[in-house]
Write an enzyme that holds these catalytic residues in place. Structure first.
Site, PDB file in Angstrom:
ATOM      1  N   SER A 153       0.853  -1.181   0.000  1.00 15.52           N
ATOM      2  CA  SER A 153       0.000   0.000   0.000  1.00 15.52           C
ATOM      3  C   SER A 153       0.892   1.234   0.000  1.00 15.52           C
ATOM      4  O   SER A 153       2.069   1.158   0.376  1.00 15.52           O
ATOM      5  CB  SER A 153      -0.878  -0.001   1.265  1.00 15.52           C
ATOM      6  OG  SER A 153      -1.468   1.263   1.498  1.00 15.52           O
ATOM      7  N   TYR A 166      -2.778  -1.308  10.438  1.00  6.68           N
ATOM      8  CA  TYR A 166      -2.712  -1.487   8.982  1.00  6.68           C
ATOM      9  C   TYR A 166      -1.399  -0.945   8.415  1.00  6.68           C
ATOM     10  O   TYR A 166      -0.705  -1.636   7.653  1.00  6.68           O
ATOM     11  CB  TYR A 166      -3.898  -0.775   8.335  1.00  6.68           C
ATOM     12  CG  TYR A 166      -3.982  -0.934   6.830  1.00  6.68           C
ATOM     13  CD1 TYR A 166      -4.565  -2.059   6.265  1.00  6.68           C
ATOM     14  CD2 TYR A 166      -3.477   0.051   5.982  1.00  6.68           C
ATOM     15  CE1 TYR A 166      -4.653  -2.204   4.892  1.00  6.68           C
ATOM     16  CE2 TYR A 166      -3.561  -0.089   4.606  1.00  6.68           C
ATOM     17  CZ  TYR A 166      -4.150  -1.210   4.061  1.00  6.68           C
ATOM     18  OH  TYR A 166      -4.226  -1.342   2.698  1.00  6.68           O
TER      19      TYR A 166
END
Length: 268
Positions: A153, A166
């Site tokens: 990401s 995350y």
């Protein structure tokens, strides 16, 4: 009709019954690969992805496994080898969010995200590399012994308050990916990361499903559009093919320019 750059190869895509995983699985199938559609829940959605890939004249099968569970991952790879003979490509895509302010985050929220997003990539990569080394290079299929694509990401680079679990998992994926690329490059195993920005998937629906949210999101993206799973799928095909044979240990950002930090265009 797309060029069949992955013809004869077998790809396993984790978390492939929706979102980015679905888009990647379909793109790999369109490029000629046999595709294993991994899922945990919603088998009907996984079966629909399988049927879509079969409509592209590639073979596909759905296999249920929780990537955070060692025994299930080992069993999944055994099933893939039994079905297709080997695995050539692993796309470590399965991931989730459990967001909370850090001082309110529970250990369960932290652990679940780390278990799925990071430990799941470890377990799947380990089994893939074991299979690559067992099989060795098959020149008529690929120059490389095997290819691993770790779905990361932009948050392996950009801190994300309110999402510490995350962002931490994605930072860990970067180091895992680079360490594997370093350790196994001599065996011609290529390991790279894809780092999506804002992609139109269910996991981030609240960020794009109203005009107000979408317009707010565009303040972060110079290219002024949200990404779609097919954008990621096309990059995955490139990284899985011999066209990218000299690329390993790389984080490939695909984010419409999010990581150039649009806000600084006016001085920050």
């Amino acid at each position: 009709m797309s060029e069949k750059k992955l013809n004869g190869q077998t790809a396993l895509v984790t978390g492939a019954n929706s979102g980015i995983g679905e888009g990647v699985a379909i793109s790999l199938g369109e490029a000629g690969a046999n595709v294993v559609v991994n899922y945990v829940v919603n088998p009907d959605a996984a079966d629909a992805v399988v049927e879509k890939i079969k409509s592209l004249s590639s073979n596909a099968v759905a296999i249920q496994a929780d990537v955070s569970k060692e025994d299930q991952v080992i069993s999944m790879f055994q099933q893939v080898v039994q079905k297709f003979g080997t695995v050539d490509i692993l796309v470590n895509n399965a991931g989730l969010q459990r967001d909370a302010k850090f001082h309110e985050m529970t250990l369960a929220q932290w652990q679940l995200v780390i278990d799925i997003n990071l430990t799941g990539q470890f377990l799947c990569a380990r089994e893939a590399i074991r299979e690559f080394l067992r099989r060795g290079i098959v020149p008529e299929r690929s120059i490389a012994c095997g290819k691993i694509i770790c779905m990361s990401s932009v948050h392996e680079l950009i801190p994300w308050g309110g999402h510490a679990n995350y962002a931490t998992s994605k930072g860990g994926i970067k180091m895992l990916m680079q360490s594997l690329a370093q350790e196994y490059g001599g065996q011609k195993i290529r390991v790279n990361g894809i780092c999506p920005g804002a992609i139109k998937t269910p996991i981030n629906q609240s960020a794009w499903d109203t005009p107000e949210a979408y317009n707010s999101l565009m303040t972060l993206i110079p290219y002024d559009r949200i990404g779609v799973p097919d954008d990621i799928g096309k990059l995955a095909v490139f990284l899985a093919s011999d066209d990218s044979d000299y690329i390993t240990g790389a984080s490939m950002f695909i984010d419409g320019g999010m990581t150039v930090f649009k806000g600084f265009s006016t001085g920050g």
